[in-house]
Design an enzyme around this catalytic site. Sequence first.
Site, PDB file in Angstrom:
ATOM      1  N   CYS A 138     -42.906  74.364 -92.558  1.00 43.67           N
ATOM      2  CA  CYS A 138     -43.596  75.638 -93.346  1.00 43.67           C
ATOM      3  C   CYS A 138     -43.619  76.079 -90.979  1.00 43.67           C
ATOM      4  O   CYS A 138     -43.799  76.430 -90.762  1.00 43.67           O
ATOM      5  CB  CYS A 138     -44.186  76.301 -92.847  1.00 43.67           C
ATOM      6  SG  CYS A 138     -46.634  75.373 -92.790  1.00 43.67           S
ATOM      7  N   CYS A 174     -51.955  74.035 -98.619  1.00 44.17           N
ATOM      8  CA  CYS A 174     -51.959  74.688 -97.676  1.00 44.17           C
ATOM      9  C   CYS A 174     -54.011  74.549 -97.032  1.00 44.17           C
ATOM     10  O   CYS A 174     -54.238  73.784 -95.502  1.00 44.17           O
ATOM     11  CB  CYS A 174     -52.141  76.684 -97.103  1.00 44.17           C
ATOM     12  SG  CYS A 174     -50.537  76.773 -97.616  1.00 44.17           S
TER      13      CYS A 174
HETATM   14 FE1  FES Z   1     -47.246  76.339 -94.074  1.00 35.92          FE
HETATM   15 FE2  FES Z   1     -49.538  77.376 -96.303  1.00 35.92          FE
HETATM   16  S1  FES Z   1     -47.253  77.358 -95.431  1.00 35.92           S
HETATM   17  S2  FES Z   1     -50.020  75.463 -93.728  1.00 35.92           S
END
Ligand code: FES
Length: 144
Positions: free
Chosen positions: A34, A103
Amino acid sequence: MNYSAKVMDHFSNPRNVGEIPDANGVGQVGNPTCGDIMKMYLKIENNVIEDVKFKTFGCGAAIATSSIATEMIKGKTVDEALKLTNKAVVEALDGLPPVKIHCSVLAEQAVKSALADYYTRQGIDPEPFVGKLEEDCHHCEGGF
Ligand code: FES
C-alpha cells in the site's frame, strides 16, 4: 467500512504526532503493497519511555493504530513496551474491520523497530529482546 468511534477519534485527532529531535530509539516500517510508512521516535530514560511521537503516512487505520500505540507505551518500561501486540492495539480501539487488522501489525512493528534501534545504539544485539523484525508487511490491501 465500519469503524469504531475510537478509531475515528484517533484518526481525526491523532495523539503524539511529530518527531523527537533527541530520540534515542527511532524505527521505521513500511508496507510496499500500500506504500504506507510509519515512523516512531522514542525518548527512553532509565529504561522508561518518557516520550514517544510518530509520523504515519498511510491509511486511516494505520494512523489510528499508531496513535493509540503511542498512548499505550508512554510512561511504560522498555520491557512492557516490548509486550505490546497488535491484538492489544486492536482491542484498545474497540476492534478493526478484518481487512484492516494488518495495519495494526505495522504499529506493533514500528514500536519494535524503535526499541531495536534503542538496543543497537547501546551496542546490544536487539534480536533476543525484540525478535526478528518483519520490516515490511505484505498483507495490506491499501485504501482507507
Ligand atoms: Fe497500508 Fe493500512 S492499508 S497500513
